[in-house]
Design a protein around this motif. Sequence first.
Motif: not given
Length: 321
Positions: A246-266
Amino acid sequence: MASGFFALLDDIALLAKAAASSVDDMTAAAMKASAKSIGVVIDDAAVTPQYVQGIAPSRELPVVKRITMGSLRNKFLIILPVALLLTTFAPMVLPVLLILGGSYLAFEGAEKVLGWFGIHLHGDDKKTDIDTVKNEKEFEDSLVGGAVRTDLILSTEIMLIALSNVGHHPFWEQVGILAIIAVIMTVGVYGVVALLVKMDDLGLKLSTRPRKVSAAVGRGLVKGMPYVFETLSIVGTIAMLWVGGHIFAKSLYDLGFTPLYDVAHHIAEWFRGFSGGVGAWIGDTLYSAVLGLIWGLIIVGVVALIGKIRHGGHKDVAHTA
């Protein structure tokens, strides 16, 4: 004169009320932020009892106390000042640190999962043994030093996760919230550790009691504690993978890389359709744990490859029965 004095008392009362309200707010924020780091806390509680193995029962609690004091020093003298300085003067560093921390948790979790199948990255683990040191004091000092170093890593994760959830508060409230978290986590974790490491002693004492019920409870404690530690270790590993992913995906999202966190949301929204908010949490947790395991295994493979290259092609991954 009297009216001025009572007006002053009213002002003091209002300030005290405001301060109490602020403390309540900070405590609530601290508890909420603490919940985010539950995976690291469970792992901390699972790992620490290993550091009192091999010492005299009479020294177990003093050793836990020494580790507790070392943990408080880690949090208040090293982690808290550095984290606050970085977030004040270089806030974009926090997501990067969290990515590194999440990756470390995923790596540790993946290593433990591989260990369940008899695969160990470094072969025979080097553990401190009382035969390799001059005396019991040196042995104890070595154990405490190792535990405090491990705590530094885990406490850094706890404080960084907490800090990422209180960044919207004013600076001094952040300080207060993180100080509360540091005390709660340290006392909570090592209080539980102290209880766990003495449960078998309590069981032995109860098992010698003349009353059958007390004796049965004592024998149950003695037999059951190894399973408690094993269960705690498994839960801690799963929690590490979940939190790390979760930290890995959310922190990448905060830096502008969204795919992993978007998958989590879906996935969370898909699970929400079956059982509402609980389903969304389950979906997000499952995805984060799988992501953490995959990312952790990738890091394990890279580390193993680097180790193989450094050792001239010798195998660095051991398989044990």
